[in-house]
Design a protein around this motif. Structure first.
Motif, PDB file in Angstrom:
ATOM      1  N   GLU A   1       0.917  -1.209  -0.011  1.00 18.37           N
ATOM      2  CA  GLU A   1       0.122  -0.061   0.014  1.00 18.37           C
ATOM      3  C   GLU A   1       0.842   1.202   0.088  1.00 18.37           C
ATOM      4  O   GLU A   1       0.555   2.573  -0.510  1.00 18.37           O
TER       5      GLU A   1
ATOM      6  N   ARG B   1       0.461   4.078  -2.794  1.00 13.62           N
ATOM      7  CA  ARG B   1       0.091   5.508  -2.657  1.00 13.62           C
ATOM      8  C   ARG B   1       0.851   6.587  -3.253  1.00 13.62           C
ATOM      9  O   ARG B   1       0.726   7.647  -3.734  1.00 13.62           O
TER      10      ARG B   1
ATOM     11  N   GLU C   1      -0.035   6.534  -6.764  1.00 12.83           N
ATOM     12  CA  GLU C   1      -1.261   7.562  -6.774  1.00 12.83           C
ATOM     13  C   GLU C   1      -0.777   9.005  -6.967  1.00 12.83           C
ATOM     14  O   GLU C   1      -1.422   9.721  -7.439  1.00 12.83           O
TER      15      GLU C   1
END
Length: 162
Positions: free
Chosen positions: A129, A133, A136
């Motif tokens: 994750e 992130r 993103e």
């Protein structure tokens, strides 16, 4: 890049150090998710694989982040032109920074050197994750595509594009 880190194009004489860095970064990132035999294979095959990549002028582009004080390789990024049959013209095929250097801008600088703001895609581990992130924040979005890499111990990857 200012400060204690420096980025430069990888050279053929970086092959052995890149192989060590690659396995070390994987161990930090994936730990027990990857079976020990996969790490052992990476350690055995890595120097030759990196040497071939770095000696081929038509191969992918690899950038390395180094600690200015010691010259030690502490991160790398690698991008490949994919051609017309893929979802984007560039594949970010690797971006790793040793945990000790997280949060200092090296990953961002390596990403910019590898692909800039070009349309690209990448595969990121489903459970990573932190990396998701990061990508993103750099304009990548998850698609519905998922693959399982059996040769790497069954890690599931998700495709991200921008």
């Amino acid at each position: 890049m200012a400060g204690p880190l420096h980025i430069r194009a990888a050279r053929p004489d970086d092959a052995a150090a890149l192989a060590v860095l690659h396995v070390r970064a994987w161990r930090e990132t994936y730990a027990e998710e990857v079976p020990e035999h996969v790490y052992a294979r990476m350690e055995e095959e890595g120097p030759d694989r990196w040497a071939r990549r770095l000696e081929d002028p038509d191969a992918s582009t690899t950038w390395v982040g180094t600690a200015r004080e010691t010259g030690e390789l502490v991160g790398f990024s690698r991008a490949e032109a994919t051609g017309t049959g893929e979802v984007r013209p560039l594949l970010l095929s690797g971006l790793y920074v040793l945990a000790r250097w997280h949060g200092q801008g090296l990953g961002q600088a390596l990403l910019e050197h590898a692909i800039g703001d070009a349309p690209a895609y990448l595969w990121v581990a489903e459970g990573n994750e932190r990396a998701q992130r990061f990508y993103e924040r750099n304009g990548f979005v998850l698609t519905d595509e998922r693959r399982v890499e059996e040769r790497f111990g069954g890690i599931a990857d998700l495709r991200m594009v921008r």
